[in-house]
Design a protein around this motif. Structure first.
Motif, PDB file in Angstrom:
ATOM      1  N   LEU A 131      -0.639   4.634  -2.511  1.00 52.49           N
ATOM      2  CA  LEU A 131      -1.686   4.819  -3.511  1.00 52.49           C
ATOM      3  C   LEU A 131      -2.841   3.835  -3.329  1.00 52.49           C
ATOM      4  O   LEU A 131      -4.007   4.242  -3.427  1.00 52.49           O
ATOM      5  CB  LEU A 131      -1.095   4.739  -4.921  1.00 52.49           C
ATOM      6  CG  LEU A 131      -2.013   5.206  -6.053  1.00 52.49           C
ATOM      7  CD1 LEU A 131      -2.524   6.618  -5.823  1.00 52.49           C
ATOM      8  CD2 LEU A 131      -1.280   5.119  -7.395  1.00 52.49           C
ATOM      9  N   PRO A 132      -2.579   2.546  -3.051  1.00 57.00           N
ATOM     10  CA  PRO A 132      -3.721   1.663  -2.758  1.00 57.00           C
ATOM     11  C   PRO A 132      -4.576   2.165  -1.600  1.00 57.00           C
ATOM     12  O   PRO A 132      -5.810   2.083  -1.661  1.00 57.00           O
ATOM     13  CB  PRO A 132      -3.049   0.331  -2.428  1.00 57.00           C
ATOM     14  CG  PRO A 132      -1.775   0.350  -3.200  1.00 57.00           C
ATOM     15  CD  PRO A 132      -1.309   1.774  -3.147  1.00 57.00           C
ATOM     16  N   ALA A 160     -17.345  -0.702  -1.824  1.00 58.42           N
ATOM     17  CA  ALA A 160     -16.686  -0.392  -3.085  1.00 58.42           C
ATOM     18  C   ALA A 160     -15.855  -1.585  -3.539  1.00 58.42           C
ATOM     19  O   ALA A 160     -15.185  -2.221  -2.734  1.00 58.42           O
ATOM     20  CB  ALA A 160     -15.787   0.829  -2.920  1.00 58.42           C
ATOM     21  N   PRO A 161     -15.919  -1.936  -4.824  1.00 52.99           N
ATOM     22  CA  PRO A 161     -15.125  -3.064  -5.302  1.00 52.99           C
ATOM     23  C   PRO A 161     -13.640  -2.790  -5.142  1.00 52.99           C
ATOM     24  O   PRO A 161     -13.189  -1.647  -5.196  1.00 52.99           O
ATOM     25  CB  PRO A 161     -15.514  -3.175  -6.784  1.00 52.99           C
ATOM     26  CG  PRO A 161     -16.068  -1.830  -7.143  1.00 52.99           C
ATOM     27  CD  PRO A 161     -16.709  -1.305  -5.891  1.00 52.99           C
ATOM     28  N   ALA A 162     -12.887  -3.840  -4.931  1.00 49.47           N
ATOM     29  CA  ALA A 162     -11.448  -3.691  -4.745  1.00 49.47           C
ATOM     30  C   ALA A 162     -10.795  -3.276  -6.060  1.00 49.47           C
ATOM     31  O   ALA A 162     -11.242  -3.658  -7.145  1.00 49.47           O
ATOM     32  CB  ALA A 162     -10.854  -4.997  -4.241  1.00 49.47           C
ATOM     33  N   VAL A 163      -9.733  -2.510  -5.949  1.00 55.34           N
ATOM     34  CA  VAL A 163      -8.982  -2.069  -7.112  1.00 55.34           C
ATOM     35  C   VAL A 163      -7.805  -3.009  -7.325  1.00 55.34           C
ATOM     36  O   VAL A 163      -7.117  -3.389  -6.372  1.00 55.34           O
ATOM     37  CB  VAL A 163      -8.485  -0.623  -6.913  1.00 55.34           C
ATOM     38  CG1 VAL A 163      -7.607  -0.188  -8.084  1.00 55.34           C
ATOM     39  CG2 VAL A 163      -9.664   0.325  -6.757  1.00 55.34           C
ATOM     40  N   ASP A 164      -7.596  -3.388  -8.564  1.00 56.68           N
ATOM     41  CA  ASP A 164      -6.473  -4.247  -8.910  1.00 56.68           C
ATOM     42  C   ASP A 164      -5.171  -3.504  -8.622  1.00 56.68           C
ATOM     43  O   ASP A 164      -4.861  -2.497  -9.269  1.00 56.68           O
ATOM     44  CB  ASP A 164      -6.566  -4.628 -10.386  1.00 56.68           C
ATOM     45  CG  ASP A 164      -5.467  -5.581 -10.827  1.00 56.68           C
ATOM     46  OD1 ASP A 164      -4.596  -5.910  -9.986  1.00 56.68           O
ATOM     47  OD2 ASP A 164      -5.478  -5.981 -12.004  1.00 56.68           O
ATOM     48  N   ARG A 165      -4.398  -3.986  -7.655  1.00 50.87           N
ATOM     49  CA  ARG A 165      -3.169  -3.307  -7.270  1.00 50.87           C
ATOM     50  C   ARG A 165      -2.157  -3.258  -8.410  1.00 50.87           C
ATOM     51  O   ARG A 165      -1.285  -2.376  -8.437  1.00 50.87           O
ATOM     52  CB  ARG A 165      -2.561  -3.986  -6.048  1.00 50.87           C
ATOM     53  CG  ARG A 165      -3.408  -3.832  -4.790  1.00 50.87           C
ATOM     54  CD  ARG A 165      -2.853  -4.684  -3.664  1.00 50.87           C
ATOM     55  NE  ARG A 165      -1.547  -4.215  -3.209  1.00 50.87           N
ATOM     56  CZ  ARG A 165      -1.370  -3.441  -2.146  1.00 50.87           C
ATOM     57  NH1 ARG A 165      -2.417  -3.057  -1.418  1.00 50.87           N
ATOM     58  NH2 ARG A 165      -0.164  -3.073  -1.797  1.00 50.87           N
ATOM     59  N   ALA A 166      -2.263  -4.173  -9.362  1.00 50.84           N
ATOM     60  CA  ALA A 166      -1.349  -4.163 -10.499  1.00 50.84           C
ATOM     61  C   ALA A 166      -1.503  -2.891 -11.326  1.00 50.84           C
ATOM     62  O   ALA A 166      -0.548  -2.439 -11.969  1.00 50.84           O
ATOM     63  CB  ALA A 166      -1.574  -5.392 -11.374  1.00 50.84           C
ATOM     64  N   LEU A 167      -2.696  -2.305 -11.297  1.00 52.94           N
ATOM     65  CA  LEU A 167      -2.921  -1.060 -12.021  1.00 52.94           C
ATOM     66  C   LEU A 167      -2.204   0.114 -11.363  1.00 52.94           C
ATOM     67  O   LEU A 167      -1.922   1.123 -12.020  1.00 52.94           O
ATOM     68  CB  LEU A 167      -4.424  -0.755 -12.089  1.00 52.94           C
ATOM     69  CG  LEU A 167      -5.302  -1.759 -12.828  1.00 52.94           C
ATOM     70  CD1 LEU A 167      -6.770  -1.380 -12.672  1.00 52.94           C
ATOM     71  CD2 LEU A 167      -4.912  -1.822 -14.308  1.00 52.94           C
ATOM     72  N   LEU A 168      -1.906  -0.013 -10.072  1.00 54.34           N
ATOM     73  CA  LEU A 168      -1.306   1.085  -9.324  1.00 54.34           C
ATOM     74  C   LEU A 168       0.210   0.966  -9.211  1.00 54.34           C
ATOM     75  O   LEU A 168       0.896   1.953  -8.949  1.00 54.34           O
ATOM     76  CB  LEU A 168      -1.925   1.158  -7.924  1.00 54.34           C
ATOM     77  CG  LEU A 168      -3.456   1.228  -7.877  1.00 54.34           C
ATOM     78  CD1 LEU A 168      -3.927   1.296  -6.428  1.00 54.34           C
ATOM     79  CD2 LEU A 168      -3.982   2.419  -8.675  1.00 54.34           C
ATOM     80  N   ALA A 169       0.741  -0.229  -9.404  1.00 54.68           N
ATOM     81  CA  ALA A 169       2.179  -0.455  -9.247  1.00 54.68           C
ATOM     82  C   ALA A 169       3.037   0.445 -10.131  1.00 54.68           C
ATOM     83  O   ALA A 169       4.098   0.913  -9.689  1.00 54.68           O
ATOM     84  CB  ALA A 169       2.498  -1.927  -9.504  1.00 54.68           C
ATOM     85  N   PRO A 170       2.642   0.742 -11.392  1.00 59.76           N
ATOM     86  CA  PRO A 170       3.516   1.579 -12.237  1.00 59.76           C
ATOM     87  C   PRO A 170       3.767   2.983 -11.684  1.00 59.76           C
ATOM     88  O   PRO A 170       4.761   3.612 -12.072  1.00 59.76           O
ATOM     89  CB  PRO A 170       2.750   1.647 -13.568  1.00 59.76           C
ATOM     90  CG  PRO A 170       1.935   0.391 -13.599  1.00 59.76           C
ATOM     91  CD  PRO A 170       1.521   0.182 -12.173  1.00 59.76           C
ATOM     92  N   TYR A 171       2.918   3.456 -10.785  1.00 60.63           N
ATOM     93  CA  TYR A 171       3.117   4.801 -10.234  1.00 60.63           C
ATOM     94  C   TYR A 171       4.395   4.879  -9.390  1.00 60.63           C
ATOM     95  O   TYR A 171       4.886   5.982  -9.129  1.00 60.63           O
ATOM     96  CB  TYR A 171       1.913   5.214  -9.386  1.00 60.63           C
ATOM     97  CG  TYR A 171       0.696   5.563 -10.197  1.00 60.63           C
ATOM     98  CD1 TYR A 171       0.423   6.877 -10.534  1.00 60.63           C
ATOM     99  CD2 TYR A 171      -0.188   4.575 -10.631  1.00 60.63           C
ATOM    100  CE1 TYR A 171      -0.704   7.209 -11.289  1.00 60.63           C
ATOM    101  CE2 TYR A 171      -1.305   4.893 -11.380  1.00 60.63           C
ATOM    102  CZ  TYR A 171      -1.554   6.196 -11.710  1.00 60.63           C
ATOM    103  OH  TYR A 171      -2.659   6.519 -12.464  1.00 60.63           O
ATOM    104  N   LEU A 172       4.925   3.744  -8.956  1.00 60.18           N
ATOM    105  CA  LEU A 172       6.123   3.736  -8.136  1.00 60.18           C
ATOM    106  C   LEU A 172       7.399   3.834  -8.963  1.00 60.18           C
ATOM    107  O   LEU A 172       8.482   4.068  -8.409  1.00 60.18           O
ATOM    108  CB  LEU A 172       6.175   2.467  -7.293  1.00 60.18           C
ATOM    109  CG  LEU A 172       5.119   2.327  -6.189  1.00 60.18           C
ATOM    110  CD1 LEU A 172       5.154   0.923  -5.610  1.00 60.18           C
ATOM    111  CD2 LEU A 172       5.340   3.368  -5.100  1.00 60.18           C
TER     112      LEU A 172
END
Length: 321
Positions: A258-259, A18-30
Motif C-alpha cells: 500500500l505505501p 508529492a509529500p510523503a504519506v505517513d505510513r502509520a495511516l496505512l498500517a491498519p489496512y494489514l
C-alpha cells in the motif's frame, strides 16, 4: 471531473515532489480483522449537481489523503474474503461516482484490507441484501451506475474502464474469478501486487465461462494460448508468474504494497487532471470500442454454460439487486 483544479504550465513545471504519506495511516489496512470503520461517501441522485445525501459504507472502506490528492477504496469484508456480495457491488458504484466528482481526488488506490484476499469472486453464500437505499440504486441505475442483473457485471466493468482519473490497484492475497478480473483486466491503470498475491480463473471447473471483459483482456495482455491455459486449466497464477507475464507492474512485500501504491498515486496526482484523463482515454479507446459487444457475448455464453452445467448450482436467487 466537475470542478477539477486547474494547473498552469509554469506551476506544473515548478511543482514539488508529492509529500510523503505517513505510513502509520496505512498500517491498519494489514489487520486480519479488517478496518474498524468504513466511513461514508456522498450520494448524487442527479447526474449533475451537488450531493443529495450520504451513505454509510458497509463493504468498502473509504479514506481521502487530501494533502496528496489520493483516495483509498478498500474491500473490507475479510471474513468473507471480500467476495462480490450484492451490497459490495452497489457500494463500488457509489465510491467510483464520488471519486470521479470530488476535485480533491486526483488519483484513486483500490485495495483490500488484510493480506489473505483481494477479492474471492462470486458471493455464493452469505448476506445477499443491499443496504443502499432503493431510490439511490434506481437513480444510479438510470445513468448506468448500478448492477443490471447480469452475471458478467457489465455495468461495473464499464464503470471501472470509464473512471477518468488514475486508478492504482494494490492486490494483496488471492484474487479469484471476477476478483482476478477486477485485479488484472484493465479495471485499474497500474497494478502492484504483494508477494503473497495469487490469481485463479476457476470457470471451467465450475461450469462457467469468462466474464467482466476477461475474454478480451486476458488474451490481449498475455496471448491467446496462455489465456486459454489459465481459463481451461484453472490453475493458480503466482505473483511472480503475473509479473513475468506483464500483468502487474511490480511485486512488493505485503507491508510495502500500500505505501508503494499510494506513493505512485501521489506522484501521478501531481499531473494535470486533464492530462491523466486524455492519456487513459486514448490508450483505452481501441479496446473500449469493443467492450459493449464483448460483454454481451460473455453474457450469452455464460448463460449457455449455466443452462448446460448448472454452473455453481445456479447463482444465488436471493440477491436484492
Amino acid at each position: 471531473a466537475a470542478g477539477a483544479a486547474r494547473m498552469e504550465p509554469a506551476q506544473a513545471a515548478a511543482k514539488a515532489e508529492a509529500p510523503a504519506v505517513d505510513r502509520a495511516l496505512l498500517a491498519p489496512y494489514l489487520a486480519a480483522e479488517g478496518l474498524a470503520e468504513n466511513g461514508n461517501v456522498p450520494v448524487y441522485l442527479n447526474a449533475d449537481g451537488e450531493a443529495t445525501g450520504s451513505h454509510e459504507l458497509r463493504h468498502i472502506a473509504w479514506r481521502l489523503l487530501e494533502d496528496v490528492g489520493v483516495a483509498i477504496a478498500a474491500f473490507n469484508t475479510p471474513k468473507a474474503l471480500h467476495c462480490l456480495a450484492p451490497n459490495q457491488q452497489m457500494e463500488t458504484f457509489l465510491v467510483l461516482e464520488h471519486a470521479r466528482r470530488d476535485p480533491r481526488v486526483r488519483a484513486l488506490v483500490w485495495t483490500s484490507s488484510g493480506t489473505r484476499a483481494f477479492n474471492s469472486g462470486a458471493a455464493l453464500k452469505g448476506d445477499q441484501n443491499v443496504y443502499v437505499p432503493a431510490e439511490v440504486v434506481d437513480a444510479y441505475r438510470e445513468r448506468g451506475m448500478a448492477p443490471v442483473g447480469d452475471v458478467v457485471l457489465s455495468a461495473q466493468t464499464k464503470a471501472f474502464w470509464d473512471f477518468p482519473k488514475p486508478l492504482v490497484m494494490a492486490v494483496n492475497g488471492l484474487a479469484v474469478g471476477g476478483g482476478a478480473n477486477i485485479a488484472l483486466a484493465n479495471f485499474g491503470d497500474v497494478i502492484f501486487c504483494s508477494r503473497n498475491a495469487r490469481f485463479m480463473w476457476p470457470f471451467a471447473k465450475l461450469g462457467l465461462s469468462p466474464e467482466l471483459g476477461s475474454s478480451m483482456m486476458i488474451p490481449f495482455l498475455i496471448g491467446m494460448s496462455k489465456a486459454k491455459e489459465l481459463m481451461l486449466g484453472g490453475d493458480w497464477l503466482t505473483a511472480d508468474d503475473a509479473a513475468r507475464l506483464g500483468l502487474v507492474s511490480a511485486i512488493c512485500e505485503p507491508e510495502e504494497l500500500l505505501p508503494r501504491a499510494v506513493a505512485f498515486a501521489a506522484k501521478v496526482a501531481q499531473n494535470h487532471p486533464e492530462t491523466a484523463r486524455c492519456i487513459k482515454q486514448v490508450m483505452n479507446a481501441p479496446l473500449r470500442a469493443q467492450l459493449e459487444e464483448v460483454l454481451q457475448r460473455e453474457q450469452k455464453f455464460i448463460m449457455e454454460t449455466i443452462r448446460a452445467t448448472g454452473g455453481l448450482g445456479g447463482f444465488p436467487k436471493t440477491s436484492k439487486l
